[in-house]
Design an enzyme around this catalytic site. Structure first.
Site, PDB file in Angstrom:
ATOM      1  CE  LYS A  42       4.618  -3.399   3.903  1.00  0.00           C
ATOM      2  NZ  LYS A  42       4.587  -3.279   2.610  1.00  0.00           N
ATOM      3  CG  HIS A  86       3.414   2.262   4.102  1.00  0.00           C
ATOM      4  ND1 HIS A  86       2.959   2.400   5.208  1.00  0.00           N
ATOM      5  CD2 HIS A  86       2.721   1.675   3.492  1.00  0.00           C
ATOM      6  CE1 HIS A  86       1.810   1.857   5.383  1.00  0.00           C
ATOM      7  NE2 HIS A  86       2.023   1.198   4.403  1.00  0.00           N
ATOM      8  CG  HIS A 124      -1.431  -0.440   7.455  1.00  0.00           C
ATOM      9  ND1 HIS A 124      -0.973  -1.666   7.580  1.00  0.00           N
ATOM     10  CD2 HIS A 124      -1.107  -0.267   5.954  1.00  0.00           C
ATOM     11  CE1 HIS A 124      -0.202  -2.019   6.625  1.00  0.00           C
ATOM     12  NE2 HIS A 124      -0.079  -1.349   5.534  1.00  0.00           N
ATOM     13  N   GLY A 165       0.834  -1.255  -0.076  1.00  0.00           N
ATOM     14  CA  GLY A 165       0.057  -0.116  -0.136  1.00  0.00           C
ATOM     15  C   GLY A 165       0.873   1.337   0.049  1.00  0.00           C
TER      16      GLY A 165
END
Length: 546
Positions: free
Chosen positions: A107, A59, A217, A56
């Site tokens: 991850k 980051h 997150h 995602g």
């Protein structure tokens, strides 16, 4: 919360284009389908193993910021905090994988495992050699069956990328990556949640609280604590990391900013960690830096990796990737003595009860006003006026018994030196100028009111501000003028009225307030003038009690 975006729907694509624009042609992206967001090297070597990672967005600089020789061959970017699709991952694999094969660094989140895993299977079905490594470095829940993959993943990126760049075969690259993935351990802490662009911020922590062991997150931590001072926090986190390391005595430490912690905080935390028992075993340091962030989360994570010669060499190898912090060998700080010539004048202490009482009263008043003056300054300046005044007050109060209280000229020279050393920036210099000029006038026989007026004149001359410019002079000038009557109460009243008048001034002629619009200044007293009013009120109060 407002954000610098065009539209949430195009946020990631727009950000990738911005990354490419700033890369100087070093990076490229796949084109043709806006749902496939793959950043890759503009020039690649198909004869070497490709290292692909991603996940995602949100980051940054992970993962796209770490694409380059010696690190990643490609990064596959999903939506904010959402795994990229199988097609996107497969596109990334196909774009960079040659006969040497590809290693996927994943991850340990369900979406990443599934999407990257299925893409790997599809790539194998097409005849490509693909290996996978899953990183699960988070130790927040020691008994978790599926620990999360967080910033320790970056160790794996660097070690795998180094092996690939050296021309190692896929099996060797994957073996090194898996060894690092198993050994890396991480733990995070944050004092705020994060804000997804285009969405309102969700607050779940009270002032002074922190979450230990949170993910990347915005999900809650495993433990909510009262935030301790940095040294205690570092010790707590280090003890938990040590317990997970099984006695390793040669470590790499990665200090990761989760988004919005200040550089000052990160440096303090780094120092505190290195001062722990764990820190004594650290040989290589990476950061502190924002490396795997959680948007604007105010927090940090610590990642450690036991080292051997091979892993140490991989982490130390330089790479031409701007976002990568590089690893440095930890060494004792180099300390050098303060140069000669700064000792200043030696003063003979003397005691005068009236003078001592006045100095103490002013110092205590300014210390007590610290928070209130900072609050005023937060509206019209940089929020530290109270801390500046209080810092000077604490320095003078600490030296009170060593001051030449009975010698007015020497006292002012001593105050000029103490304030000049204790207070940084223009405030310290102006305070030192004020008392130095007053000292010179007193030494020539001037009375206190005239000496202070000379100090004001010098401050005006050097500082460039005048009465009416919405500065501390708007309280100081009328107070010093009123002192010529010998009435401290009148001086305090003049300072109070002068400070109050600044709230009605629509423009500031000097200082940080001079950059603000009239609407921002309306109704807010200048913090410097308010500080002067507090000081003269304390002087008047001390006079009536002595």
């Amino acid at each position: 919360m407002a954000h610098f975006i065009d539209a949430r729907a195009t946020l990631v694509n727009d950000a990738i284009d911005g990354l490419l624009d700033a890369s100087g042609g070093r990076l490229a992206r796949l084109d043709g389908d806006p749902g496939i967001r793959v950043v890759l090297r503009a020039e690649s070597d198909p004869g070497k193993v490709a290292v692909v990672s991603g996940g995602g967005s949100g980051h940054e600089p992970a993962h796209a910021g770490f694409v380059g020789p010696g690190l990643l061959s490609a990064a596959v970017c999903g939506d904010v905090f959402a795994s990229p699709s199988v097609d996107a991952v497969l596109a990334g694999i196909l774009a960079v994988t040659g006969p040497a094969g590809c290693l996927l660094v994943i991850k340990n989140y369900a979406g990443d495992r599934l999407n990257f895993g299925l893409a790997a299977e599809r790539a194998r079905a097409l005849g490509h050699k693909v290996e996978t490594v899953i990183v699960s470095d988070d130790i927040a829940l020691p008994d978790a069956k599926q620990p999360r993959g967080i910033a320790g993943t970056l160790f794996v990126h660097k070690i795998a990328g180094h092996a690939a760049e050296a021309g190692q075969p896929l099996e060797a690259v994957a073996a090194r990556a898996r060894r690092a993935a198993v050994a890396a351990k991480s733990l995070g802490i944050a004092v705020s949640t994060c804000t997804i662009p285009g969405s309102p911020r969700s607050e779940r922590l009270a002032e002074g609280q922190a979450e230990l062991g949170l993910g990347i997150h915005g999900e809650p931590g495993v433990e909510r604590i009262t935030l301790p001072k940095a040294s205690d926090l570092a010790r707590m986190m280090s003890e938990r990391l040590s317990a997970a390391l099984a006695g390793a005595n040669r470590l790499a430490l990665l200090v990761n900013n989760l988004g919005s912690a200040s550089a000052l905080e990160m440096q303090v935390l780094t120092r505190a960690v290195l001062a722990t028992e764990l820190g004594s075993r650290v040989r290589l340091l990476l950061g502190p830096a924002p490396l795997m962030t959680a948007l604007d989360m105010h927090g940090a994570s610590l990642s450690v990796l036991p080292l051997d010669d091979e892993l140490e060499a991989a982490l130390l190898a330089p790479v031409a990737v701007p976002a990568w912090p590089g690893a440095v060998r930890v060494a004792a700080p180099v300390l050098r003595p303060v140069p000669d010539g700064l000792a200043g004048q030696a003063f003979t202490p003397s005691h005068d009860p009236v003078t001592a009482g006045r100095i103490a009263a002013v110092a205590e008043a300014l210390i007590a006003a610290e928070a209130a003056l900072n609050a005023l300054d937060a509206k019209v300046g940089d929020g530290d006026a109270g801390t500046t005044f209080a810092g000077a007050a604490r320095a003078v109060k600490a030296d009170l018994d060593r001051l030449p209280q009975a010698d007015p000229a020497a006292l002012c020279r001593a105050l000029a030196e103490r304030i000049g050393r204790a207070v940084g920036g223009s405030s310290g210099v102006l305070g030192s100028i004020f008392f130095a000029a007053a000292a010179a006038a007193l030494a020539e026989g001037a009375a206190w009111p005239d000496a202070l007026a000379e100090g004001v004149a010098r401050v005006q001359g050097y500082g460039g501000a005048n009465r009416g410019d919405r500065t501390l002079l708007d309280a100081l000038i009328p107070a010093v003028e009123a002192l010529k009557t010998g009435d401290l109460e009148a001086a305090a009243a003049a300072a109070r009225e002068g400070a109050a008048a600044t709230a009605r001034m629509e423009r500031a002629g000097a200082g940080r307030s001079s950059y603000l619009a009239a609407s921002d200044l309306a109704g807010v007293q200048d913090p410097g003038a308010a500080g002067m009013a507090a000081a003269f009120a304390a002087l008047a109060g001390a006079e009536t009690t002595l």
